[in-house]
Enzyme design. Sequence first.
Site, PDB file in Angstrom:
ATOM      1  N   PRO A 154     -47.467   3.274 -14.485  1.00  0.00           N
ATOM      2  CA  PRO A 154     -48.839   2.755 -14.332  1.00  0.00           C
ATOM      3  C   PRO A 154     -49.339   2.142 -15.634  1.00  0.00           C
ATOM      4  O   PRO A 154     -49.112   2.677 -16.723  1.00  0.00           O
ATOM      5  CB  PRO A 154     -49.635   4.004 -13.965  1.00  0.00           C
ATOM      6  CG  PRO A 154     -48.638   4.894 -13.297  1.00  0.00           C
ATOM      7  CD  PRO A 154     -47.344   4.653 -14.017  1.00  0.00           C
ATOM      8  N   CYS A 155     -50.029   1.007 -15.509  1.00  0.00           N
ATOM      9  CA  CYS A 155     -50.364   0.208 -16.690  1.00  0.00           C
ATOM     10  C   CYS A 155     -51.728   0.526 -17.286  1.00  0.00           C
ATOM     11  O   CYS A 155     -52.065   0.011 -18.347  1.00  0.00           O
ATOM     12  CB  CYS A 155     -50.314  -1.272 -16.329  1.00  0.00           C
ATOM     13  SG  CYS A 155     -51.545  -1.762 -15.094  1.00  0.00           S
ATOM     14  N   GLN A 156     -52.542   1.356 -16.622  1.00  0.00           N
ATOM     15  CA  GLN A 156     -53.923   1.528 -17.069  1.00  0.00           C
ATOM     16  C   GLN A 156     -54.025   2.006 -18.511  1.00  0.00           C
ATOM     17  O   GLN A 156     -54.914   1.590 -19.255  1.00  0.00           O
ATOM     18  CB  GLN A 156     -54.658   2.509 -16.144  1.00  0.00           C
ATOM     19  CG  GLN A 156     -54.913   1.985 -14.747  1.00  0.00           C
ATOM     20  CD  GLN A 156     -53.749   2.257 -13.801  1.00  0.00           C
ATOM     21  OE1 GLN A 156     -52.643   2.573 -14.214  1.00  0.00           O
ATOM     22  NE2 GLN A 156     -54.000   2.123 -12.518  1.00  0.00           N
ATOM     23  N   TYR A 216     -52.130   1.326 -20.950  1.00  0.00           N
ATOM     24  CA  TYR A 216     -51.735   0.300 -21.909  1.00  0.00           C
ATOM     25  C   TYR A 216     -52.632  -0.933 -21.868  1.00  0.00           C
ATOM     26  O   TYR A 216     -52.566  -1.774 -22.768  1.00  0.00           O
ATOM     27  CB  TYR A 216     -50.292  -0.147 -21.632  1.00  0.00           C
ATOM     28  CG  TYR A 216     -49.277   0.967 -21.685  1.00  0.00           C
ATOM     29  CD1 TYR A 216     -49.275   1.888 -22.725  1.00  0.00           C
ATOM     30  CD2 TYR A 216     -48.323   1.109 -20.688  1.00  0.00           C
ATOM     31  CE1 TYR A 216     -48.340   2.905 -22.769  1.00  0.00           C
ATOM     32  CE2 TYR A 216     -47.372   2.124 -20.727  1.00  0.00           C
ATOM     33  CZ  TYR A 216     -47.396   3.021 -21.770  1.00  0.00           C
ATOM     34  OH  TYR A 216     -46.464   4.028 -21.814  1.00  0.00           O
TER      35      TYR A 216
END
Length: 416
Positions: A106-108, A110
């Site tokens: 999950p990118c949140q 970063y």
Amino acid sequence: MSFEKIRSIDLFAGCGGLMDGFEQTGYYETLAAVEWEKAPCRNLRIRLKDRWKYEDAEQRVLQFDIQRAAELFTGWKDDDIYGSSDGLDKLVSAADGLDIIIGGPPCQAYSIAGRVRDENGMKNDYRNYLFESYLKVVKRYHPKMFVFENVPGILSAKPGDRPIIDVIRESFLAAGYYVLPELKNAIIDFTDYGVPQNRSRIIIIGLSIDYFGASKCEKMAKRFYEEILPSYKSEKKMTVYEAIGDLPKLYPIGHDEKFEGKRISHTLPNPFVPNHVARWQSDRDIGIFRLLTEDIESGRNQYVSAEALKKLYTEKTGKVSNVHKYHVIRWDEPSNLIPAHLYKDGLRHIHPDSRQLRTITVREAARLQTFDDDYIFDGSNVDTYKMIGNAVPPKFARCLAEAVKNLLSIYDIKEG
């Protein structure tokens, strides 16, 4: 490589946008897809079985917490949340090994936007270190290569005393995988690959030093980013009109009706298109949409600046916002980013037709993410908008899969 299919595992699979693009090429076999949320797993199983003809899709899709690595590998029984499974080891051994691992945590944690919103800059977010779970799977099965997708903000994220990208690169190197030290060419603008949406992501490939050899890995990685992947770019950018302009129009009906037990404010599509049902819109919002779309169509452009839109929001709602809440997508250019939080209200994705007066449907969001119409999403609006927004656009994923196949065909040591 030989004509045998390239054996793949998809981690943090979501509803399978990345996997779908790989499957479309016909070169890959999905041994397993790992995802912890229920709704995406349900959709993955349907997709693998109905479209890609995996009769054992129930076994290949593992709904489980990837952080529980030991159980993920060897299996778990009658878990209150995740049920039972024989685990990844059995699936990989039955296929006689693994060639590639794809996916991205999950990118949140970063993302630059996430760091701005969080009072601690996401430094305490556990998702900063989910790459370690990805790494454990790589170390377990020793694929020839991996493909790691994330947001460009990963290059500047620093949850500890060092940039996280340095930690990630060094961790993979210690596990025997080469990653280019300079990743500026790894940031990909998906509009270059025919995706009708302004979306950029970083695509990190890691190559097995044991399998290919250290000197060859560097050469392979540079060629992949500088030559092979760019060769799949589209000749022109795709517009919103090209993506969704042919879908049936949905008009306000002036009163509420019911469809499948839910309140609707717009006509149903004729002919019917799955997932193409307008979410309910209030009279106030319909009025705002009329104002904004007619402003653009007329060429007045009174409400195109951020300041004008913020002022309008305050006038209409009595609230104040530091960011503008409204955005009309434009017919003649790619859409703005399709995000997971589209499920909340859709006000930043207003349909450009001044007669329709609504936000985009699930099907329109899926089209802007380049999902084929035969991917029929199962679930609530919350589930479907969220999983579509989290996905890798399959059209880009197919280009990526073709490029990976090309790279392996050129450099696979078994093929000389």
